[in-house]
Design a protein around this motif. Structure first.
Motif, mmCIF file in Angstrom:
data_model
loop_
_atom_site.group_PDB
_atom_site.id
_atom_site.type_symbol
_atom_site.label_atom_id
_atom_site.label_comp_id
_atom_site.label_asym_id
_atom_site.label_seq_id
_atom_site.Cartn_x
_atom_site.Cartn_y
_atom_site.Cartn_z
ATOM 1 N N THR A 25 15.116 3.216 7.191
ATOM 2 C CA THR A 25 14.386 4.229 6.419
ATOM 3 C C THR A 25 15.040 4.513 5.073
ATOM 4 O OG1 THR A 25 13.665 5.232 8.490
ATOM 5 C CG2 THR A 25 13.435 6.562 6.515
ATOM 6 N N ASP A 26 16.355 4.664 5.063
ATOM 7 C CA ASP A 26 17.045 4.970 3.806
ATOM 8 C C ASP A 26 16.974 3.810 2.815
ATOM 9 O OD1 ASP A 26 17.733 7.510 4.683
ATOM 10 O OD2 ASP A 26 19.719 6.882 5.393
ATOM 11 N N ASP A 27 17.164 2.582 3.307
ATOM 12 C CA ASP A 27 17.061 1.413 2.428
ATOM 13 C C ASP A 27 15.651 1.279 1.866
ATOM 14 O OD1 ASP A 27 19.722 0.812 2.908
ATOM 15 O OD2 ASP A 27 19.294 -0.814 4.306
ATOM 16 N N ALA A 28 14.656 1.467 2.722
ATOM 17 C CA ALA A 28 13.261 1.364 2.282
ATOM 18 C C ALA A 28 12.940 2.440 1.244
ATOM 19 C CB ALA A 28 12.317 1.482 3.469
ATOM 20 N N GLU A 29 13.434 3.649 1.463
ATOM 21 C CA GLU A 29 13.188 4.723 0.506
ATOM 22 C C GLU A 29 13.836 4.411 -0.840
ATOM 23 O OE1 GLU A 29 13.318 9.549 0.380
ATOM 24 O OE2 GLU A 29 14.971 8.546 1.389
ATOM 25 N N GLY A 30 15.064 3.928 -0.822
ATOM 26 C CA GLY A 30 15.732 3.552 -2.067
ATOM 27 C C GLY A 30 14.988 2.451 -2.805
ATOM 28 N N TYR A 31 14.505 1.470 -2.055
ATOM 29 C CA TYR A 31 13.734 0.382 -2.636
ATOM 30 C C TYR A 31 12.456 0.912 -3.287
ATOM 31 C CZ TYR A 31 10.675 -3.669 -2.851
ATOM 32 O OH TYR A 31 9.794 -4.629 -3.277
ATOM 33 N N ILE A 67 11.850 3.915 -4.370
ATOM 34 C CA ILE A 67 12.216 4.704 -5.555
ATOM 35 C C ILE A 67 12.483 3.773 -6.734
ATOM 36 C CG2 ILE A 67 14.026 6.162 -6.564
ATOM 37 C CD1 ILE A 67 14.245 7.470 -3.726
ATOM 38 N N ALA A 68 13.246 2.709 -6.481
ATOM 39 C CA ALA A 68 13.554 1.753 -7.551
ATOM 40 C C ALA A 68 12.284 1.106 -8.094
ATOM 41 C CB ALA A 68 14.524 0.694 -7.041
ATOM 42 N N MET A 69 11.365 0.756 -7.194
ATOM 43 C CA MET A 69 10.111 0.150 -7.652
ATOM 44 C C MET A 69 9.273 1.159 -8.441
ATOM 45 S SD MET A 69 10.386 -2.951 -6.943
ATOM 46 C CE MET A 69 8.774 -3.343 -7.554
ATOM 47 N N GLY A 70 9.341 2.429 -8.060
ATOM 48 C CA GLY A 70 8.667 3.469 -8.838
ATOM 49 C C GLY A 70 9.221 3.551 -10.253
ATOM 50 N N ILE A 71 10.532 3.368 -10.387
ATOM 51 C CA ILE A 71 11.155 3.373 -11.714
ATOM 52 C C ILE A 71 10.664 2.187 -12.530
ATOM 53 C CG2 ILE A 71 13.370 3.109 -12.919
ATOM 54 C CD1 ILE A 71 14.594 4.721 -10.517
ATOM 55 N N THR A 75 1.421 -3.997 -13.303
ATOM 56 C CA THR A 75 1.388 -2.818 -12.444
ATOM 57 C C THR A 75 0.841 -3.184 -11.061
ATOM 58 O OG1 THR A 75 1.217 -1.290 -14.301
ATOM 59 C CG2 THR A 75 0.442 -0.492 -12.168
ATOM 60 N N ALA A 76 -0.230 -3.951 -11.030
ATOM 61 C CA ALA A 76 -0.794 -4.366 -9.742
ATOM 62 C C ALA A 76 0.220 -5.179 -8.939
ATOM 63 C CB ALA A 76 -2.070 -5.172 -9.968
ATOM 64 N N THR A 77 0.933 -6.053 -9.607
ATOM 65 C CA THR A 77 1.941 -6.875 -8.935
ATOM 66 C C THR A 77 3.051 -6.009 -8.356
ATOM 67 O OG1 THR A 77 1.482 -8.742 -10.384
ATOM 68 C CG2 THR A 77 3.627 -8.725 -9.267
ATOM 69 N N PHE A 78 3.575 -5.095 -9.161
ATOM 70 C CA PHE A 78 4.683 -4.266 -8.694
ATOM 71 C C PHE A 78 4.241 -3.216 -7.685
ATOM 72 C CE2 PHE A 78 6.873 -5.956 -12.477
ATOM 73 C CZ PHE A 78 7.998 -6.452 -11.836
ATOM 74 N N GLU A 79 2.997 -2.758 -7.771
ATOM 75 C CA GLU A 79 2.490 -1.821 -6.757
ATOM 76 C C GLU A 79 2.479 -2.498 -5.388
ATOM 77 O OE1 GLU A 79 1.083 1.367 -6.747
ATOM 78 O OE2 GLU A 79 1.210 1.842 -8.867
ATOM 79 N N GLU A 80 2.038 -3.758 -5.353
ATOM 80 C CA GLU A 80 2.035 -4.494 -4.091
ATOM 81 C C GLU A 80 3.462 -4.742 -3.622
ATOM 82 O OE1 GLU A 80 0.917 -6.177 -0.643
ATOM 83 O OE2 GLU A 80 -0.349 -5.080 -2.037
ATOM 84 N N THR A 81 4.335 -5.099 -4.530
ATOM 85 C CA THR A 81 5.734 -5.333 -4.190
ATOM 86 C C THR A 81 6.379 -4.064 -3.633
ATOM 87 O OG1 THR A 81 5.860 -7.017 -5.922
ATOM 88 C CG2 THR A 81 7.945 -6.142 -5.118
ATOM 89 N N LYS A 82 6.016 -2.921 -4.194
ATOM 90 C CA LYS A 82 6.567 -1.639 -3.750
ATOM 91 C C LYS A 82 6.234 -1.366 -2.286
ATOM 92 C CE LYS A 82 6.493 3.278 -4.899
ATOM 93 N NZ LYS A 82 5.881 4.311 -5.750
ATOM 94 N N ARG A 83 5.112 -1.886 -1.811
ATOM 95 C CA ARG A 83 4.679 -1.637 -0.434
ATOM 96 C C ARG A 83 5.322 -2.578 0.588
ATOM 97 N NH1 ARG A 83 -0.045 -0.385 -3.379
ATOM 98 N NH2 ARG A 83 -0.854 -2.500 -3.307
ATOM 99 N N ALA A 84 6.222 -3.438 0.167
ATOM 100 C CA ALA A 84 6.833 -4.429 1.065
ATOM 101 C C ALA A 84 7.383 -3.828 2.353
ATOM 102 C CB ALA A 84 7.914 -5.213 0.335
ATOM 103 N N PRO A 85 8.111 -2.696 2.301
ATOM 104 C CA PRO A 85 8.659 -2.167 3.557
ATOM 105 C C PRO A 85 7.584 -1.830 4.599
ATOM 106 C CG PRO A 85 9.745 -1.123 1.699
ATOM 107 C CD PRO A 85 8.594 -1.933 1.157
ATOM 108 N N ARG A 86 6.407 -1.508 4.157
ATOM 109 C CA ARG A 86 5.329 -1.140 5.100
ATOM 110 C C ARG A 86 4.751 -2.341 5.824
ATOM 111 N NH1 ARG A 86 2.439 2.569 0.584
ATOM 112 N NH2 ARG A 86 4.336 3.685 0.007
ATOM 113 N N HIS A 87 5.062 -3.539 5.324
ATOM 114 C CA HIS A 87 4.521 -4.759 5.925
ATOM 115 C C HIS A 87 5.492 -5.405 6.921
ATOM 116 C CE1 HIS A 87 1.003 -4.713 3.383
ATOM 117 N NE2 HIS A 87 1.755 -4.560 2.321
ATOM 118 N N LEU A 88 6.612 -4.770 7.135
ATOM 119 C CA LEU A 88 7.606 -5.348 8.061
ATOM 120 C C LEU A 88 7.512 -4.693 9.430
ATOM 121 C CD1 LEU A 88 10.629 -5.566 5.637
ATOM 122 C CD2 LEU A 88 9.172 -7.436 6.429
#
Length: 69
Positions: free
Chosen positions: A21-27, A29-33, A56-69
Motif C-alpha cells: 500500500t505504501d509503495d503504491a501510494e508513493g508511486y 503520488i509521483a505519477m500525479g507530479i 496525459t492519457a499515457t501517464f494516467e494509464e501508467t498511474k493506475r498500474a498498482p490497481r492492475h496487480l
C-alpha cells in the motif's frame, strides 16, 4: 496489465512492490507530479495541446498500474 507487470518488475528490482500500500501510494503520488509537470510544459508552450492530451492519457494509464496487480 502488461504495463503493470513491467512496472512491477522495476519495483521488484529495487526490493519494492506495487502490491504494498505504501509503495503504491508513493508511486501514484509521483505519477500525479508527472501530470502536473505536463500541465506546466503545456502552459509554457513546451508541448502543444495534442501532445499534452497524448502524454496525459499515457501517464494516467501508467498511474493506475498498482490497481492492475
Amino acid at each position: 496489465m502488461e504495463l503493470a507487470r513491467r512496472i512491477e518488475a522495476i519495483f521488484l528490482g529495487y526490493g519494492r512492490t506495487l502490491t504494498d500500500t505504501d509503495d503504491a501510494e508513493g508511486y501514484e503520488i509521483a505519477m500525479g507530479i508527472v501530470l502536473v509537470m505536463l500541465d506546466g510544459a503545456r502552459a509554457r508552450g513546451v508541448i502543444d495541446d495534442a501532445q499534452h492530451a497524448e502524454l496525459t492519457a499515457t501517464f494516467e494509464e501508467t498511474k493506475r498500474a498498482p490497481r492492475h496487480l
